[in-house]
Design an enzyme around this catalytic site. Sequence first.
Site, PDB file in Angstrom:
ATOM      1  N   ASP A 103       0.830  -1.196   0.000  1.00  0.00           N
ATOM      2  CA  ASP A 103       0.000   0.000   0.000  1.00  0.00           C
ATOM      3  C   ASP A 103       0.873   1.258   0.000  1.00  0.00           C
ATOM      4  OD1 ASP A 103      -2.796   1.078   0.396  1.00  0.00           O
ATOM      5  OD2 ASP A 103      -1.863   1.932   2.182  1.00  0.00           O
ATOM      6  N   GLU A 121      15.314 -14.543  -0.054  1.00  0.00           N
ATOM      7  CA  GLU A 121      15.715 -15.603   0.871  1.00  0.00           C
ATOM      8  C   GLU A 121      14.809 -16.829   0.758  1.00  0.00           C
ATOM      9  OE1 GLU A 121      15.425 -13.900   4.729  1.00  0.00           O
ATOM     10  OE2 GLU A 121      16.806 -12.244   4.312  1.00  0.00           O
TER      11      GLU A 121
END
Length: 551
Positions: free
Chosen positions: A216, A266
């Site tokens: 957002d 990751e």
Amino acid sequence: MTSTSISTPLSETRPGAEWWRTAVIYQIYPRSFSDASGDGIGDLPGITSRLDHLASLGVDAVWLSPFFTSPQKDAGYDVADYRDVDPLFGTLADFDDMLEAAHARGIRVIVDLVPNHSSDQHVWFQAALAAAPGSPERARYMFRDGKGEHGELPPNNWESVFGGPAWTRVEDGQWYLHIFDASQPDFDWSNDEVKEEFRGVLRFWLDRGVDGFRVDVAHGLVKAEGLPDYTPPVDGDSMGGEEPVPYWGQEGVHDIWRDWHRVLAEYDGDRALCAEAWLPTVDETALWVRSDEMHQAFNFPYAMSEWDAAELSEVIRESLRAFPAVGAPATWVLSNHDVVRHATRLAMTGHPQGHGVGPKTPGKPDPVAGVRRARAATALMLALPGSAYIYQGEELGLPEAMDLPDDVREDPTWFRTNGERYGRDGCRVPLPWTAADAAFGFSPTGESWLPQPADWTAYAADTLEGDPESTLWLYRSLLATRRSHDLGTGTLEWLEGYGDDVIAVRNGDVTVITNLGTAPVALPKATLLVASTAFEGTELPADTTVWLATD
């Protein structure tokens, strides 16, 4: 139940062919999608119960607007706890069940994060209010001393996106910044503690198995040095501006997204970041999706284009130039929870984002023309290379709910502008599922947090199931044909000779023609794959799109 490795993401793909490059992603606004508990507010079990609808539609992923713990001053975009589910929507176990059920159907799940601001009920902000000026607790937010002899004036003249001042004074005399509602204080992203906190939030949801995040206000977060005064255009869109805006699009934001990109890297499974970045041009928007930043950015210049062949053609051409130039897919979107539904908007002109429409809006659009244009626009959008977003209910042909009574409205925009702007409630009305049931099957008790228009019987999903010419059937056909012809990975070729009011392109073995004018257009001899509206003869009517098999 542990909070790690609960749901395994769908399989990883080779670089350059990641799922998010071509995905059709369905936005779920949880409070308005489906209510299983009966309290009139949609919830996570309600979403789980409707996943077969999404699977039959043929979408690749869902994006869930916020369902985190929140006082709901801005429908969940005021987050009090980023690591838990608000009881309105269920529990973390309900989320895990929904995620597992979605993955079982081959549907990925993207969750909405709100890093620009928190709720004023967040434990950090409550600690800031209790602490002294200059304290570490206040340093997490944008607290400043005021101007004037006694600090009685705000630090600058900034206005809230929702209307009114962007600063609120606290008891000890300092002011805090809130680009949105006063209940949504802005974080200070120069603070390392804020950065580390959100790394932890990302890993919390990635460990649970989510496939990515819609972010957002991704063009916000960092404010210009010195917080200079700024006066926005009088009738401009609330989330953008042509000239430099000191709280949008600052260079320092890119470092934040590079950091988030490294966190996602990751994890296995092609996790994705999508930016809500309201910027005036596609070139500026493309800066957010360079190879080490976001993976996608909403194409708002496309979403807010008028129903005009020249304007749409220009945005499409520019998008297919700018986004691939930085290694990102073009994205396409026509509706979401912040804009007037395109089944209404495309029959209007000059409508700024964030203003909304309501009973007193002049020049109400023709609903028949609006839906016809919406179907044609969607058929054009889903033929374009890249990734596309669908907002819940548009597959039912839903228009904006324009006649909501004043006393049921909940959008902060309505209140902060003293009723001058209707805001976004009209695109957030709960969905109609079954024509014969109370609340159209949205809730087992017949409750609905916003009232549904009485004439939505015609839009109920079970009504449309029985009509092969319905908008629901059109969406299923478009998505199936898009997938079978690999249009998401295609290359667009522009076709000439169809006139100024027509967009004609070829994507792989599919020719796409959209008539945005008033006069019929002669079609080439070819096999019809899909038409946005049924017609007879060899001429394409106004406000219609066809997909033709290219020989």
